[in-house]
Design an enzyme around this catalytic site. Structure first.
Site, PDB file in Angstrom:
ATOM      1  N   ARG A   1       0.819  -1.243   0.000  1.00 16.90           N
ATOM      2  CA  ARG A   1       0.000   0.000   0.000  1.00 16.90           C
ATOM      3  C   ARG A   1       0.839   1.274   0.000  1.00 16.90           C
ATOM      4  NH1 ARG A   1      -3.055  -2.800   3.866  1.00 16.90           N
ATOM      5  NH2 ARG A   1      -4.801  -3.850   2.863  1.00 16.90           N
TER       6      ARG A   1
ATOM      7  N   LYS B   1       3.523  11.727 -10.570  1.00 16.57           N
ATOM      8  CA  LYS B   1       2.628  10.917 -11.411  1.00 16.57           C
ATOM      9  C   LYS B   1       3.348   9.622 -11.736  1.00 16.57           C
ATOM     10  CE  LYS B   1      -0.193  14.210 -13.953  1.00 16.57           C
ATOM     11  NZ  LYS B   1      -0.590  14.620 -15.312  1.00 16.57           N
TER      12      LYS B   1
ATOM     13  N   GLU C   1      10.101  19.622 -23.527  1.00 15.70           N
ATOM     14  CA  GLU C   1       9.488  19.976 -22.239  1.00 15.70           C
ATOM     15  C   GLU C   1      10.089  21.282 -21.710  1.00 15.70           C
ATOM     16  OE1 GLU C   1       6.842  18.636 -21.054  1.00 15.70           O
ATOM     17  OE2 GLU C   1       6.751  16.534 -21.676  1.00 15.70           O
TER      18      GLU C   1
ATOM     19  N   LYS D   1       7.910  23.657 -12.284  1.00 17.17           N
ATOM     20  CA  LYS D   1       6.984  22.533 -12.092  1.00 17.17           C
ATOM     21  C   LYS D   1       6.692  22.334 -10.601  1.00 17.17           C
ATOM     22  CE  LYS D   1       5.685  17.902 -13.381  1.00 17.17           C
ATOM     23  NZ  LYS D   1       5.911  16.713 -14.195  1.00 17.17           N
TER      24      LYS D   1
ATOM     25  N   GLU E   1      -4.236  17.427  -9.375  1.00 22.85           N
ATOM     26  CA  GLU E   1      -4.990  18.008 -10.498  1.00 22.85           C
ATOM     27  C   GLU E   1      -6.474  18.175 -10.189  1.00 22.85           C
ATOM     28  OE1 GLU E   1      -3.225  17.007 -14.687  1.00 22.85           O
ATOM     29  OE2 GLU E   1      -3.168  15.193 -13.510  1.00 22.85           O
TER      30      GLU E   1
ATOM     31  N   ARG F   1      -2.797  22.616 -12.161  1.00 24.59           N
ATOM     32  CA  ARG F   1      -1.769  21.759 -12.771  1.00 24.59           C
ATOM     33  C   ARG F   1      -2.010  21.543 -14.270  1.00 24.59           C
ATOM     34  NH1 ARG F   1       1.107  16.450  -9.940  1.00 24.59           N
ATOM     35  NH2 ARG F   1       2.328  15.897 -11.765  1.00 24.59           N
TER      36      ARG F   1
ATOM     37  N   ASN G   1      -0.018  20.783 -19.254  1.00 23.56           N
ATOM     38  CA  ASN G   1      -0.360  20.008 -20.447  1.00 23.56           C
ATOM     39  C   ASN G   1      -0.272  20.830 -21.732  1.00 23.56           C
ATOM     40  OD1 ASN G   1      -0.858  17.493 -19.242  1.00 23.56           O
ATOM     41  ND2 ASN G   1      -2.790  18.282 -18.444  1.00 23.56           N
TER      42      ASN G   1
ATOM     43  N   HIS H   1       0.281  19.124 -25.011  1.00 23.47           N
ATOM     44  CA  HIS H   1       0.128  17.690 -24.778  1.00 23.47           C
ATOM     45  C   HIS H   1      -1.128  17.088 -25.396  1.00 23.47           C
ATOM     46  CE1 HIS H   1       3.594  18.157 -22.269  1.00 23.47           C
ATOM     47  NE2 HIS H   1       3.583  16.887 -21.898  1.00 23.47           N
TER      48      HIS H   1
ATOM     49  N   HIS I   1      -0.052  14.078 -27.416  1.00 22.54           N
ATOM     50  CA  HIS I   1      -0.463  12.686 -27.168  1.00 22.54           C
ATOM     51  C   HIS I   1      -1.107  12.084 -28.407  1.00 22.54           C
ATOM     52  CE1 HIS I   1      -0.610  13.456 -22.561  1.00 22.54           C
ATOM     53  NE2 HIS I   1       0.560  12.975 -22.929  1.00 22.54           N
TER      54      HIS I   1
ATOM     55  N   HIS J   1       8.279  11.212 -26.750  1.00 27.83           N
ATOM     56  CA  HIS J   1       7.243  12.037 -26.113  1.00 27.83           C
ATOM     57  C   HIS J   1       7.527  13.549 -26.258  1.00 27.83           C
ATOM     58  CE1 HIS J   1       4.311  13.353 -23.124  1.00 27.83           C
ATOM     59  NE2 HIS J   1       5.282  14.013 -22.512  1.00 27.83           N
TER      60      HIS J   1
HETATM   61  N1  LIG Z   1       5.347  10.989 -14.722  1.00 28.82           N
HETATM   62  C1  LIG Z   1       5.314  12.058 -15.455  1.00 28.82           C
HETATM   63  O1  LIG Z   1       4.946  13.157 -14.998  1.00 28.82           O
HETATM   64  C2  LIG Z   1       5.749  12.000 -16.893  1.00 28.82           C
HETATM   65  C3  LIG Z   1       5.946  13.182 -17.637  1.00 28.82           C
HETATM   66  C4  LIG Z   1       6.416  13.079 -18.935  1.00 28.82           C
HETATM   67  C5  LIG Z   1       6.677  11.826 -19.488  1.00 28.82           C
HETATM   68  N2  LIG Z   1       6.444  10.710 -18.743  1.00 28.82           N
HETATM   69  C6  LIG Z   1       6.713   9.377 -19.293  1.00 28.82           C
HETATM   70  O2  LIG Z   1       8.129   9.283 -19.470  1.00 28.82           O
HETATM   71  C7  LIG Z   1       8.398   8.343 -20.500  1.00 28.82           C
HETATM   72  C8  LIG Z   1       9.445   8.905 -21.404  1.00 28.82           C
HETATM   73  O3  LIG Z   1      10.585   9.139 -20.641  1.00 28.82           O
HETATM   74  P1  LIG Z   1      11.994   9.396 -21.334  1.00 28.82           P
HETATM   75  O4  LIG Z   1      11.851  10.360 -22.419  1.00 28.82           O
HETATM   76  O5  LIG Z   1      12.947   9.679 -20.232  1.00 28.82           O
HETATM   77  O6  LIG Z   1      12.287   8.029 -22.043  1.00 28.82           O
HETATM   78  P2  LIG Z   1      12.848   6.577 -21.610  1.00 28.82           P
HETATM   79  O7  LIG Z   1      12.718   6.326 -20.175  1.00 28.82           O
HETATM   80  O8  LIG Z   1      12.233   5.638 -22.576  1.00 28.82           O
HETATM   81  O9  LIG Z   1      14.377   6.723 -21.987  1.00 28.82           O
HETATM   82  C9  LIG Z   1      14.716   6.948 -23.330  1.00 28.82           C
HETATM   83  C10 LIG Z   1      15.894   6.069 -23.766  1.00 28.82           C
HETATM   84  O10 LIG Z   1      17.074   6.583 -23.181  1.00 28.82           O
HETATM   85  C11 LIG Z   1      17.771   5.520 -22.512  1.00 28.82           C
HETATM   86  N3  LIG Z   1      18.524   6.161 -21.443  1.00 28.82           N
HETATM   87  C12 LIG Z   1      18.085   6.580 -20.239  1.00 28.82           C
HETATM   88  N4  LIG Z   1      19.055   7.227 -19.596  1.00 28.82           N
HETATM   89  C13 LIG Z   1      20.139   7.195 -20.394  1.00 28.82           C
HETATM   90  C14 LIG Z   1      21.465   7.719 -20.289  1.00 28.82           C
HETATM   91  N5  LIG Z   1      21.854   8.451 -19.242  1.00 28.82           N
HETATM   92  N6  LIG Z   1      22.323   7.498 -21.313  1.00 28.82           N
HETATM   93  C15 LIG Z   1      21.932   6.807 -22.414  1.00 28.82           C
HETATM   94  N7  LIG Z   1      20.702   6.315 -22.584  1.00 28.82           N
HETATM   95  C16 LIG Z   1      19.814   6.512 -21.577  1.00 28.82           C
HETATM   96  C17 LIG Z   1      16.695   4.562 -22.115  1.00 28.82           C
HETATM   97  O11 LIG Z   1      17.207   3.275 -21.897  1.00 28.82           O
HETATM   98  C18 LIG Z   1      15.779   4.631 -23.324  1.00 28.82           C
HETATM   99  O12 LIG Z   1      16.286   3.818 -24.346  1.00 28.82           O
HETATM  100  C19 LIG Z   1       7.083   8.067 -21.190  1.00 28.82           C
HETATM  101  O13 LIG Z   1       6.622   6.785 -20.842  1.00 28.82           O
HETATM  102  C20 LIG Z   1       6.142   9.139 -20.642  1.00 28.82           C
HETATM  103  O14 LIG Z   1       4.816   8.704 -20.569  1.00 28.82           O
HETATM  104  C21 LIG Z   1       6.003  10.775 -17.468  1.00 28.82           C
END
Ligand SMILES: NC(=O)c1ccc[n+]([C@@H]2O[C@H](COP(=O)([O-])OP(=O)(O)OC[C@H]3O[C@@H](n4cnc5c(N)ncnc54)[C@H](O)[C@@H]3O)[C@@H](O)[C@H]2O)c1
Length: 364
Positions: A121, A143, A185, A227, A237, A242, A246, A249, A253, A265
């Site tokens: 939990r 999130k 972003e 942020k 939200e 918040r 978006n 977005h 999306h 993304h």
């Molecule tokens: N929680 C939130 O508020 C929020 C906000 C925006 C996006 N997201 C989510 O985040 C995800 C995208 O995240 P992302 O863009 O970080 O992508 P990711 O986590 O897929 O990483 C992108 C690539 O980079 C590689 N990588 C990571 N760190 C590295 C490093 N230091 N050196 C070399 N390679 C590295 C990973 O293995 C992957 O292949 C999506 O699933 C999206 O939905 C969440």
């Protein structure tokens, strides 16, 4: 060392930015009362690319069997991966005091955070973001979640990390496409914030892209501060505050869904921001002069971000399914000026279609 607080009473989170911050893990953990046994969820690429840093961390913190490695893909942001993580923690007798540390990009952070939110939990967790996007955006705000039934982030919860540790050194091994994604972003935060932030980004696009240490650190700090300030006012939200996060977005999306999630993304967000700017102008919210001023630096992305084919109808269908809508009506975050946003804006289908076409043409 920079320190930023997301002020949320008992859910407060402290964000630290410093080169080699993991060397100070034990001190920070002690100060934040993170005393239980450590479990680690680690991005497989980070494990390879930052071998020395990770090995040192594992040995300093005495982590061996508790290390779980996951390959970051949207496919792996799933119940199957979640089951493996939770199963391993059960097998190793993790308890309510255990701490989950997620080292990786947004995928590892989101699923690691969700595992922490659901194990027993809810246990405490620490995010160590290693992509630019995760440093400026996904690691902050609590999130967490996974994809299910073909829908991104449809299963999840709000669960704040206790601490976020940002070491910009990790970013040095990122592929350029990932850097561009994080830049999307950052542009968003600059537009939401003020002229000074936007001008700083405008004047430092090349330095940011080549990961100049000073510029990267400055922009991570500015984005995270913005942020953190928004999240502190509207954690879950419920107040509408918040929603401004978006910006770009709703279109973004839809672009991701239309492109079968083959586009990053943050790159989809940049295109989405351009579509939003066209829609803002079309609806008379943004003057032509202001539109030109904002769009000018975004020209820098032309040729670096591309979408070959897209289907407007499939994009509108995706927008209608967006979690943020109510009663099937598409809601946009639009701009009146830099730092001045409007939320819940609706538009005619024709205006949306035209804005998509204009945004896509911009990047052709
Ligand atoms: N929680 C939130 O508020 C929020 C906000 C925006 C996006 N997201 C989510 O985040 C995800 C995208 O995240 P992302 O863009 O970080 O992508 P990711 O986590 O897929 O990483 C992108 C690539 O980079 C590689 N990588 C990571 N760190 C590295 C490093 N230091 N050196 C070399 N390679 C590295 C990973 O293995 C992957 O292949 C999506 O699933 C999206 O939905 C969440």
């Amino acid at each position: 060392m920079k320190k930023i607080n997301v002020n949320l009473k008992e859910n407060s989170c402290e964000i630290f930015i410093q080169k080699n911050i993991l060397n100070r893990f034990r001190t920070i953990a002690d100060q934040s009362n993170l005393k239980g046994r450590y479990f680690l969820l680690l991005d497989s690429n980070v494990n390879r690319k930052a071998k020395e840093k990770i090995s040192k961390f594992l040995s300093d913190q005495n982590i061996s069997n508790e290390k779980m490695i996951l390959s970051a893909s949207e496919k792996n942001k799933s119940f199957v991966s979640l089951e493996k993580i939770l199963g391993r923690m059960i097998k190793l007798n993790a308890n309510r005091d255990s701490l989950l540390i997620a080292i990786g990009g947004g995928i590892i952070g989101d699923i690691g955070g969700f595992a922490a939110a659901t194990y027993s939990r809810g246990i405490k967790y620490v995010q160590v973001p290693t992509t630019l996007l995760a440093c400026v955006d996904s690691s902050v705000g609590g999130k967490t979640g996974i994809n299910f039934s073909g829908i991104k982030n449809i299963v999840g919860s709000y669960h704040q990390p206790s601490v976020v540790l940002i070491d910009p050194e990790f970013l040095k091994t990122l592929k350029p496409a990932e850097v561009l994604s994080g830049m999307g972003e950052i542009i968003k935060y600059a537009l939401l914030s003020d002229e000074e932030f936007f001008d700083y980004v405008r004047n430092n696009l090349n330095s940011l892209y080549s990961l100049n240490t000073k510029v990267v650190a400055e922009l991570i700090e500015r984005s995270v501060k913005f942020k953190a300030g928004v999240v502190a006012q509207d954690e879950k939200e419920t107040l509408g505050i918040r929603k401004i996060l978006n910006l770009g977005h709703t279109f973004g999306h839809a672009i991701e869904a239309d492109q079968n999630y083959k586009i990053k993304h943050g790159q989809a967000v940049i295109i989405g921001i351009v579509c939003s700017l066209y829609l803002s102008k079309r609806l008379g919210l943004l003057t032509g002069k202001k539109f030109d001023e904002i769009i000018d630096p975004i020209n820098w992305f032309k040729g670096k971000i591309k979408v070959k084919n897209y289907n407007v109808n499939s994009m509108i269908r995706a927008m209608k399914k967006d979690k943020k809508n109510s009663e099937g009506r598409i809601k946009f975050v639009l701009l009146k000026d830099i730092g001045k946003t409007l939320v819940n804006v609706e538009a005619e289908r024709g205006q949306i279609v035209d804005s998509i076409n204009e945004g896509m043409k911009f990047f052709k």
